[in-house]
Motif scaffolding. Sequence first.
Motif, mmCIF file in Angstrom:
data_model
loop_
_atom_site.group_PDB
_atom_site.id
_atom_site.type_symbol
_atom_site.label_atom_id
_atom_site.label_comp_id
_atom_site.label_asym_id
_atom_site.label_seq_id
_atom_site.Cartn_x
_atom_site.Cartn_y
_atom_site.Cartn_z
ATOM 1 N N ASP A 65 0.635 -1.053 0.038
ATOM 2 C CA ASP A 65 0.050 0.308 0.238
ATOM 3 C C ASP A 65 1.017 1.748 -0.445
ATOM 4 O O ASP A 65 0.603 2.314 0.529
ATOM 5 C CB ASP A 65 -1.037 -0.011 1.446
ATOM 6 C CG ASP A 65 -1.821 -1.620 1.313
ATOM 7 O OD1 ASP A 65 -2.197 -1.360 -0.041
ATOM 8 O OD2 ASP A 65 -2.362 -1.458 2.305
ATOM 9 N N ASP A 68 -1.130 4.816 -1.429
ATOM 10 C CA ASP A 68 -1.905 4.880 -0.700
ATOM 11 C C ASP A 68 -1.485 5.845 1.208
ATOM 12 O O ASP A 68 -1.783 6.678 1.556
ATOM 13 C CB ASP A 68 -2.719 4.016 0.262
ATOM 14 C CG ASP A 68 -3.777 3.573 -0.584
ATOM 15 O OD1 ASP A 68 -4.257 4.448 -1.868
ATOM 16 O OD2 ASP A 68 -4.368 2.303 -0.452
ATOM 17 N N TYR A 71 -0.188 9.453 -0.393
ATOM 18 C CA TYR A 71 -1.340 10.359 -0.285
ATOM 19 C C TYR A 71 -1.545 10.573 1.077
ATOM 20 O O TYR A 71 -1.627 11.657 0.779
ATOM 21 C CB TYR A 71 -2.247 9.156 -1.516
ATOM 22 C CG TYR A 71 -1.984 8.598 -2.422
ATOM 23 C CD1 TYR A 71 -0.851 9.774 -3.606
ATOM 24 C CD2 TYR A 71 -2.166 8.239 -2.915
ATOM 25 C CE1 TYR A 71 -1.119 9.437 -4.777
ATOM 26 C CE2 TYR A 71 -1.599 7.400 -4.668
ATOM 27 C CZ TYR A 71 -1.364 8.157 -5.060
ATOM 28 O OH TYR A 71 -1.355 8.421 -6.416
#
Length: 86
Positions: A65, A68, A71
């Motif tokens: 991930d 993610d 971000y």
Amino acid sequence: MDNVIFKKNPFVRHQAINGVVHLVLQYDMFKLNDVGTRIWECIDGTRNVAGIVDMVQREYPDASDVADDVYAFVADLQKNQLIAPA
């Protein structure tokens, strides 16, 4: 957010203390882990977020991930006024 280029707030001080990077803005202090430190280093006013994601994925290939996490971390930095769009 992929194409956004961020720059550091010039009023943020950063310092490594015992190998841990701390960001200080006014009375707030933020500790960064290794990945957070690498993301902070990559925010230089020339790289967009997608480029930072690619770099982190290359440097931490076993992490899951990554996009993610990058971000979310960038959004958190922006929310706390540590960075702004260039």
